[in-house]
Design a protein around this motif. Structure first.
Motif, PDB file in Angstrom:
ATOM      1  N   THR A  45       0.870  -1.198  -0.075  1.00 14.03           N
ATOM      2  CA  THR A  45      -0.296  -0.123  -0.060  1.00 14.03           C
ATOM      3  C   THR A  45       0.850   1.275  -0.083  1.00 14.03           C
ATOM      4  O   THR A  45       2.009   1.315   0.421  1.00 14.03           O
ATOM      5  CB  THR A  45      -0.830  -0.112   1.206  1.00 14.03           C
ATOM      6  N   PRO A  46       0.335   2.343  -0.548  1.00 15.25           N
ATOM      7  CA  PRO A  46       1.074   3.435  -0.530  1.00 15.25           C
ATOM      8  C   PRO A  46       1.657   3.985   0.893  1.00 15.25           C
ATOM      9  O   PRO A  46       0.892   3.762   1.988  1.00 15.25           O
ATOM     10  CB  PRO A  46       0.320   4.545  -1.043  1.00 15.25           C
ATOM     11  N   SER A  47       2.914   4.456   1.199  1.00 13.19           N
ATOM     12  CA  SER A  47       3.333   4.912   2.402  1.00 13.19           C
ATOM     13  C   SER A  47       2.493   6.060   3.015  1.00 13.19           C
ATOM     14  O   SER A  47       2.306   6.237   4.175  1.00 13.19           O
ATOM     15  CB  SER A  47       4.778   5.099   2.280  1.00 13.19           C
ATOM     16  N   ALA A  48       2.161   7.006   2.076  1.00 11.79           N
ATOM     17  CA  ALA A  48       1.437   8.195   2.322  1.00 11.79           C
ATOM     18  C   ALA A  48       0.046   8.081   1.720  1.00 11.79           C
ATOM     19  O   ALA A  48       0.036   8.161   0.529  1.00 11.79           O
ATOM     20  CB  ALA A  48       2.047   9.458   1.772  1.00 11.79           C
ATOM     21  N   GLN A  49      -1.114   7.670   2.486  1.00  8.91           N
ATOM     22  CA  GLN A  49      -2.311   7.531   1.828  1.00  8.91           C
ATOM     23  C   GLN A  49      -3.052   8.606   1.885  1.00  8.91           C
ATOM     24  O   GLN A  49      -3.065   9.462   2.779  1.00  8.91           O
ATOM     25  CB  GLN A  49      -3.052   6.284   2.756  1.00  8.91           C
ATOM     26  N   THR A  50      -4.137   8.739   1.005  1.00  4.09           N
ATOM     27  CA  THR A  50      -5.362   9.703   0.944  1.00  4.09           C
ATOM     28  C   THR A  50      -5.956   9.658   2.278  1.00  4.09           C
ATOM     29  O   THR A  50      -6.409   8.520   2.658  1.00  4.09           O
ATOM     30  CB  THR A  50      -6.059   9.653  -0.250  1.00  4.09           C
ATOM     31  N   PRO A  51      -6.407  10.796   2.949  1.00  2.00           N
ATOM     32  CA  PRO A  51      -7.378  10.727   4.070  1.00  2.00           C
ATOM     33  C   PRO A  51      -8.709   9.798   3.644  1.00  2.00           C
ATOM     34  O   PRO A  51      -8.963   9.803   2.555  1.00  2.00           O
ATOM     35  CB  PRO A  51      -7.624  12.083   4.210  1.00  2.00           C
ATOM     36  N   VAL A  52      -9.325   9.319   4.626  1.00  2.00           N
ATOM     37  CA  VAL A  52     -10.687   8.514   4.404  1.00  2.00           C
ATOM     38  C   VAL A  52     -11.525   9.522   3.730  1.00  2.00           C
ATOM     39  O   VAL A  52     -11.770  10.700   4.207  1.00  2.00           O
ATOM     40  CB  VAL A  52     -11.263   8.061   5.652  1.00  2.00           C
ATOM     41  N   GLY A  53     -12.112   8.965   2.540  1.00  2.00           N
ATOM     42  CA  GLY A  53     -13.278   9.682   1.789  1.00  2.00           C
ATOM     43  C   GLY A  53     -13.324   9.348   0.425  1.00  2.00           C
ATOM     44  O   GLY A  53     -12.656   8.130  -0.030  1.00  2.00           O
TER      45      GLY A  53
END
Length: 121
Positions: A45-53
């Motif tokens: 998974t990406p180390s920096a993930q997009t906030p939930v939404g």
């Protein structure tokens, strides 16, 4: 040309049930060798993930896959790895299946270091 993958997941209890399942898979897939039926898959998974939404769907999950041929393939370092990306599921009218585009690329070298350099964990 798009490639599509069908996934089958579940538990098989007992040798007789396993043999029956393999026989059916060979009948459906047309594969007379068990080598292609057993794979090791690691999900990144990406180390920096997009906030939930809603934008979270833009985060791409990548997978490393390797076929398992023998006992020698237990070492992760010396296997042939493929990086895979699955697209979003596509609706199929009148069918109870999940179909999604699938991209698979052969990798070489230190694949784990490469995934880290792409920003994946």
């Amino acid at each position: 040309m798009a490639t599509y993958e069908c996934s089958l997941r579940g538990l098989v209890f007992g040798q007789a049930a396993k043999e029956a399942l393999v026989e059916r898979l060979v009948g459906i897939c047309g594969n007379d060798s068990l080598i292609d039926l057993f794979e090791h898959e690691i999900i990144f998974t990406p180390s920096a993930q997009t906030p939930v939404g809603p934008a979270r769907n833009d985060d791409v999950v990548l997978r490393l896959q390797s076929r398992i041929h023998s006992e020698q393939d237990k070492s992760l370092k010396f296997r042939q790895w493929y990086m895979c990306m699955q697209g979003p599921p596509e609706p199929q009218r009148g069918r109870n299946v999940t179909v999604r585009p699938h991209c698979r690329v052969q990798l070489g070298g230190d694949v784990f270091r490469y995934m880290k350099s792409l920003g994946y964990r």
